[in-house]
Write an enzyme that holds these catalytic residues in place. Sequence first.
Site, mmCIF file in Angstrom:
data_model
loop_
_atom_site.group_PDB
_atom_site.id
_atom_site.type_symbol
_atom_site.label_atom_id
_atom_site.label_comp_id
_atom_site.label_asym_id
_atom_site.label_seq_id
_atom_site.Cartn_x
_atom_site.Cartn_y
_atom_site.Cartn_z
ATOM 1 C CG ASP A 171 8.598 53.287 26.321
ATOM 2 O OD1 ASP A 171 8.772 54.355 25.954
ATOM 3 O OD2 ASP A 171 8.551 52.916 27.462
ATOM 4 C CG HIS A 189 6.429 62.085 26.055
ATOM 5 N ND1 HIS A 189 7.070 62.622 27.271
ATOM 6 C CD2 HIS A 189 6.646 60.895 26.064
ATOM 7 C CE1 HIS A 189 7.832 61.499 27.775
ATOM 8 N NE2 HIS A 189 7.661 60.691 26.944
#
Length: 477
Positions: free
Chosen positions: A202, A335
């Site tokens: 992330d 995403h």
Amino acid sequence: MSSTVPAFDPANVQGDILLGLPKKTEQYLFFQISDDVAGFKKCLADLIPLITTTTQVTQDRAKIASMKTAAREQNKAPQLLPMTGVNIAFSQAGLTKLGITDDLGDPAFKNGQLKDAKNLGDPGKDVNGTFDPDWLPEFKKSIHGVIIMSGNSDSTLADTRQKVDSVFNAKGPNPPLLEVTTITGNVRPNEQSGHEHFGFLDGISQPAVKGFNTNPNPGQQSVRQGFILCGREGDEDTPRPAWAIDGSIMAFRYLFQLVPEFDTFLKQNPIKAFGLTPEQGSELLGARLVGRWKSGAPVDLTPLQDDPALGKDSQRNDNFKYDPNSEDRCPFAAHSRKTNPRSDLSDTATEAHRIIRRGIQFGPEVTQQEADTGVSDPAKGRGLLFVCYQSLLSRGFQFIQRFWANNPSFPPKNVTPGFDAIIGQTNDSSTRTINGMDPKNPSGSLSLPVEWVVPKGGEYFFVPSIPALRTKFASSS
């Protein structure tokens, strides 16, 4: 905002915004201000010396880098340096409690996230004409502010919390700060460090802020300061009080992740192409839903198999642009493409919508029983304490969630991309769908039976500059 803008000084900016507080563990203390407002302001003046500035974070990160270099040269494992951080932010209700009546020029901030929940697509229902999101009770209370505390270990974080509690006389009679709830997050263990609970690395694609990040990585988009910091270049059209300069609007989201259910979906829907095994097909589906492999390698650069070396290489893992006419390599609805469309739009169009993401994971690792049954144990909630910074919610977080992630027609193409499978939401009775997942059948549609990221609370906060804290928020008398 005054027409004379002072020179930028990172010592005036709270440290989590532009660089992020270094941490292995972190607490968010959500609070209300008691009726002893004067007492709170006096305590706040005592807290200010503990607040970590961007200058301090720069120094801390330099120490970390130096330590890692020395350890590598000596062929040793790097050690964690004792390190703590403290930041503070206030909601609109908090500003009102403090008697601050200036309008910050951000309607979403002024109304608060509870009133914005329906717009964001959060699950819930209408009760007597008012939308009631499926949030935890503590986030339906009035929250005046949040203190963020970080540390390299549980013990250093506990020491910091003790200092903060002492400043506000938390254990004494009639404290001016009343705890609503505290949430603790932790970086995931071992090789999962830096990865969120679905397993994906992330925080890779962050914007560089001009005049501060002077050496951006290849492919990293540079944005004017005013899209992150109030009152700076790029934020001229938003009316602000002069004291708001170098502050930022923080969006906090308490996001639970249904990891076993997500993994089950991947296993049940492997991409059947290119001679892939079912396991490889499931891994490819996950990568195309996210837009990156679990290592962080972008599917646009390595479309059929993971490349861990690419994933961890900051000189390469953000250096790409999408083909605006094709989703062969990366689906339009992935995403990472939904939330940062890159060359699907112009640089001018995307700059205004860039945000700086922070936060940390919370909750335990998936148990064997959960993995075997494919069902999350409600007693073992896990997810992300999501935080992002921007100068205006209606072009930052709120915009991205409403008009990109939740919008099946974004990015605008000659096909309908579908929802962002990770964070895209709808609070009506419709079923989310996504297209373009199978490279061999790009027109094929895939139903998304579960929203695997479940919001359970949140709020919008203003993160004042250090000078504003001293002159507008705190009082020494």
